[in-house]
Design an enzyme around this catalytic site. Structure first.
Site, PDB file in Angstrom:
ATOM      1  N   CYS A  46      -9.041 -60.513 -20.908  1.00 60.33           N
ATOM      2  CA  CYS A  46      -9.795 -61.668 -21.397  1.00 60.33           C
ATOM      3  C   CYS A  46     -10.236 -61.497 -22.844  1.00 60.33           C
ATOM      4  O   CYS A  46     -10.267 -60.389 -23.388  1.00 60.33           O
ATOM      5  CB  CYS A  46     -10.988 -61.940 -20.493  1.00 60.33           C
ATOM      6  SG  CYS A  46     -12.296 -60.729 -20.671  1.00 60.33           S
ATOM      7  N   CYS A  48     -13.227 -61.782 -24.157  1.00 60.75           N
ATOM      8  CA  CYS A  48     -14.452 -61.016 -24.406  1.00 60.75           C
ATOM      9  C   CYS A  48     -14.196 -59.514 -24.320  1.00 60.75           C
ATOM     10  O   CYS A  48     -14.937 -58.726 -24.917  1.00 60.75           O
ATOM     11  CB  CYS A  48     -15.597 -61.456 -23.496  1.00 60.75           C
ATOM     12  SG  CYS A  48     -15.399 -61.158 -21.751  1.00 60.75           S
TER      13      CYS A  48
END
Length: 136
Positions: A46, A48
């Site tokens: 992902c 993040c």
């Protein structure tokens, strides 16, 4: 499961600075259950993880005081290893990315995904460094 060619650069961001990849439940048990301090990063594909978690882990690992072992498991890849690592992180719910510090097999510091998303890498690293200074 993701194609290995996709995750290899994400794995390398941590392994090139000294993190050991754990790919089996037995490797996770051996790393966490012993004496000393162990920093575990549950890596992820992902955004993040790319923008916040991996940079924070690298910054924290460079701290003068750091854990005896730096290890990582990859969510979406080695399910058995990830599940075992998350078992050690209970009662925190599974999340990726996430980071945990263990001392003598006991969880002493946890950073969940919701504490990673939207926070600068340095802020996350500062939390980790505080834990490293306290427990390592």
């Amino acid at each position: 499961m993701y194609p290995e060619y996709l995750v290899e650069p994400m794995r390398a961001e941590l392994t090139k600075v000294g993190f050991e990849e754990l790919k089996t439940a037995e490797e996770v048990d051996n790393a966490i259950s012993g004496e000393g301090t162990v920093f575990v990063v549950v890596n992820s594909v992902c955004g993040c993880a790319a923008a916040n978690a991996r940079p924070a882990a690298r910054l924290a690992a460079a701290n003068e005081k750091h854990p005896d072992k730096l290890v990582t498991v990859f969510a979406g890849m080695e399910k058995e290893a990830v599940d075992r690592a998350r078992g050690y992180m209970m009662p925190f719910p599974p999340s990726s990315p996430s980071m945990a510090l263990f001392k003598d097999g006991k969880l002493v510091h946890m950073i969940e995904r919701h504490q990673i998303e939207g926070r600068p890498a340095q802020m996350i690293a500062d939390s980790l460094i505080g834990a490293f200074d306290q427990y390592c």
